[in-house]
Design a protein around this motif. Sequence first.
Motif, PDB file in Angstrom:
ATOM      1  N   ILE A 133      48.888  50.929  69.037  1.00 30.51           N
ATOM      2  CA  ILE A 133      48.659  50.073  67.862  1.00 30.51           C
ATOM      3  C   ILE A 133      47.618  49.030  68.255  1.00 30.51           C
ATOM      4  O   ILE A 133      47.285  48.901  69.443  1.00 30.51           O
ATOM      5  CB  ILE A 133      49.968  49.365  67.398  1.00 30.51           C
ATOM      6  CG1 ILE A 133      50.604  48.578  68.569  1.00 30.51           C
ATOM      7  CG2 ILE A 133      50.955  50.379  66.837  1.00 30.51           C
ATOM      8  CD1 ILE A 133      51.818  47.754  68.190  1.00 30.51           C
ATOM      9  N   ARG A 134      47.123  48.280  67.272  1.00 29.80           N
ATOM     10  CA  ARG A 134      46.169  47.228  67.613  1.00 29.80           C
ATOM     11  C   ARG A 134      46.917  46.015  68.158  1.00 29.80           C
ATOM     12  O   ARG A 134      48.081  45.780  67.819  1.00 29.80           O
ATOM     13  CB  ARG A 134      45.353  46.832  66.374  1.00 29.80           C
ATOM     14  CG  ARG A 134      44.468  47.959  65.854  1.00 29.80           C
ATOM     15  CD  ARG A 134      43.399  47.423  64.906  1.00 29.80           C
ATOM     16  NE  ARG A 134      43.958  46.625  63.830  1.00 29.80           N
ATOM     17  CZ  ARG A 134      44.414  47.110  62.680  1.00 29.80           C
ATOM     18  NH1 ARG A 134      44.378  48.401  62.446  1.00 29.80           N
ATOM     19  NH2 ARG A 134      44.913  46.311  61.754  1.00 29.80           N
ATOM     20  N   GLU A 135      46.216  45.214  68.972  1.00 30.65           N
ATOM     21  CA  GLU A 135      46.915  44.099  69.641  1.00 30.65           C
ATOM     22  C   GLU A 135      47.462  43.083  68.635  1.00 30.65           C
ATOM     23  O   GLU A 135      48.471  42.445  68.886  1.00 30.65           O
ATOM     24  CB  GLU A 135      45.993  43.421  70.671  1.00 30.65           C
ATOM     25  CG  GLU A 135      44.731  42.859  70.074  1.00 30.65           C
ATOM     26  CD  GLU A 135      43.695  42.503  71.136  1.00 30.65           C
ATOM     27  OE1 GLU A 135      43.680  43.146  72.201  1.00 30.65           O
ATOM     28  OE2 GLU A 135      42.903  41.591  70.883  1.00 30.65           O
ATOM     29  N   CYS A 182      48.089  41.226  78.791  1.00 32.34           N
ATOM     30  CA  CYS A 182      47.098  41.626  77.793  1.00 32.34           C
ATOM     31  C   CYS A 182      47.232  40.694  76.586  1.00 32.34           C
ATOM     32  O   CYS A 182      48.310  40.182  76.296  1.00 32.34           O
ATOM     33  CB  CYS A 182      47.361  43.047  77.306  1.00 32.34           C
ATOM     34  SG  CYS A 182      47.481  44.280  78.584  1.00 32.34           S
ATOM     35  N   ARG A 183      46.128  40.528  75.858  1.00 30.56           N
ATOM     36  CA  ARG A 183      46.195  39.751  74.628  1.00 30.56           C
ATOM     37  C   ARG A 183      47.151  40.467  73.660  1.00 30.56           C
ATOM     38  O   ARG A 183      47.097  41.684  73.536  1.00 30.56           O
ATOM     39  CB  ARG A 183      44.797  39.665  74.017  1.00 30.56           C
ATOM     40  CG  ARG A 183      44.588  38.514  73.106  1.00 30.56           C
ATOM     41  CD  ARG A 183      43.145  38.230  72.941  1.00 30.56           C
ATOM     42  NE  ARG A 183      42.404  39.455  72.594  1.00 30.56           N
ATOM     43  CZ  ARG A 183      41.121  39.458  72.287  1.00 30.56           C
ATOM     44  NH1 ARG A 183      40.431  38.351  72.307  1.00 30.56           N
ATOM     45  NH2 ARG A 183      40.515  40.569  71.968  1.00 30.56           N
ATOM     46  N   GLY A 184      48.051  39.707  73.033  1.00 32.00           N
ATOM     47  CA  GLY A 184      48.985  40.320  72.085  1.00 32.00           C
ATOM     48  C   GLY A 184      50.143  41.037  72.756  1.00 32.00           C
ATOM     49  O   GLY A 184      50.799  41.883  72.139  1.00 32.00           O
ATOM     50  N   CYS A 185      50.430  40.700  74.004  1.00 31.53           N
ATOM     51  CA  CYS A 185      51.515  41.360  74.744  1.00 31.53           C
ATOM     52  C   CYS A 185      52.884  40.913  74.212  1.00 31.53           C
ATOM     53  O   CYS A 185      53.209  39.721  74.202  1.00 31.53           O
ATOM     54  CB  CYS A 185      51.393  41.011  76.228  1.00 31.53           C
ATOM     55  SG  CYS A 185      52.829  41.517  77.186  1.00 31.53           S
ATOM     56  N   GLY A 186      53.710  41.855  73.812  1.00 27.02           N
ATOM     57  CA  GLY A 186      55.040  41.533  73.290  1.00 27.02           C
ATOM     58  C   GLY A 186      55.938  40.909  74.342  1.00 27.02           C
ATOM     59  O   GLY A 186      56.778  40.048  74.036  1.00 27.02           O
ATOM     60  N   ALA A 187      55.783  41.330  75.588  1.00 22.31           N
ATOM     61  CA  ALA A 187      56.620  40.783  76.667  1.00 22.31           C
ATOM     62  C   ALA A 187      56.352  39.291  76.854  1.00 22.31           C
ATOM     63  O   ALA A 187      57.276  38.495  77.026  1.00 22.31           O
ATOM     64  CB  ALA A 187      56.335  41.540  77.960  1.00 22.31           C
TER      65      ALA A 187
END
Length: 286
Positions: free
Chosen positions: A204-206, A11-16
């Motif tokens: 939360i938002r991306e 996903c866009r903004g994925c922490g992983a």
Amino acid sequence: MDLFTGGHSGCRGCGAAIAMRQAMQALGPRTIMVIPASCMATIGGSGLKTAWNIPFYHSLFACAPAVASGVRAALEIRGIEGVKVVSWAGDAGTADIGFQALSGAAERNEDIIHVCYDNETYMNTGGQAGGTTPLSAWTPDTPAGKPTKPKDMPALMAAHRPEYLATASIAYPRDFIEKLKRAAEVKGFCYLHVLAPCHRGWGIREEETVEMARLAVECGLWILYEERQGRQRLTVVPEKRLPVREYILRQQRFRECREEDIEALQAEVDQRWQRMAAGAGGEELG
Ligand code: SF4
């Protein structure tokens, strides 16, 4: 060359994915990655559609550290030196389903690095609660908030007396990269635990992924430290700790969290911080 490229399937903004891009800056091209079932297993893709520019191996859910041990043994038998072998698992593949293989590899002092990217839920299968999911967090199977506290995985792994252990956060990339570089120089088992928020699971938002990882450190919920030969050192000390309320109220997953839960969490964080600060100090590790 990027060793874990953009255009991956996360996903866009994925922490992983952010954690992996940071990690590859430290590990370099002579790295073999072993990844069990997890979001990361799908994010990197496979075959011709892959974001990886290093060798990687998808293991079964329960056994990434065991497979990484086998990869290391194969390299040794073939006389191949200077290769870093990393098992990289989510919180499920580390704290729950993968724990027996992890504990065994640590006990045998295998020459591997295990990285847990922790988003505190089973995001690859729909966001169920797991061993590191915080108290009071909403998940599909804890609709009234998780009734139990999370496992302290770094403490559990410290009990195995690894050669090197550290916590990290994607909001502090330099700290994370330096720790991985230190682990890469060590012979024997190393454990790193990086907080890598998932905006979908956390509500939360991306664009808030990194901000939330920073807030966790700034309010003292996520303590950045490293440990070697039983000696502990804090690596990031917030100038002034923020109230945990600021972290909790920003996330939809804590919508069931009551005022008394927040106060109890604050008291726990204060106690833990004092304990850690007294024990770890600012002493440099050898
Ligand atoms: S669900 Fe979460 S962890 Fe999985 S790819 Fe999306 S943002 Fe990343």
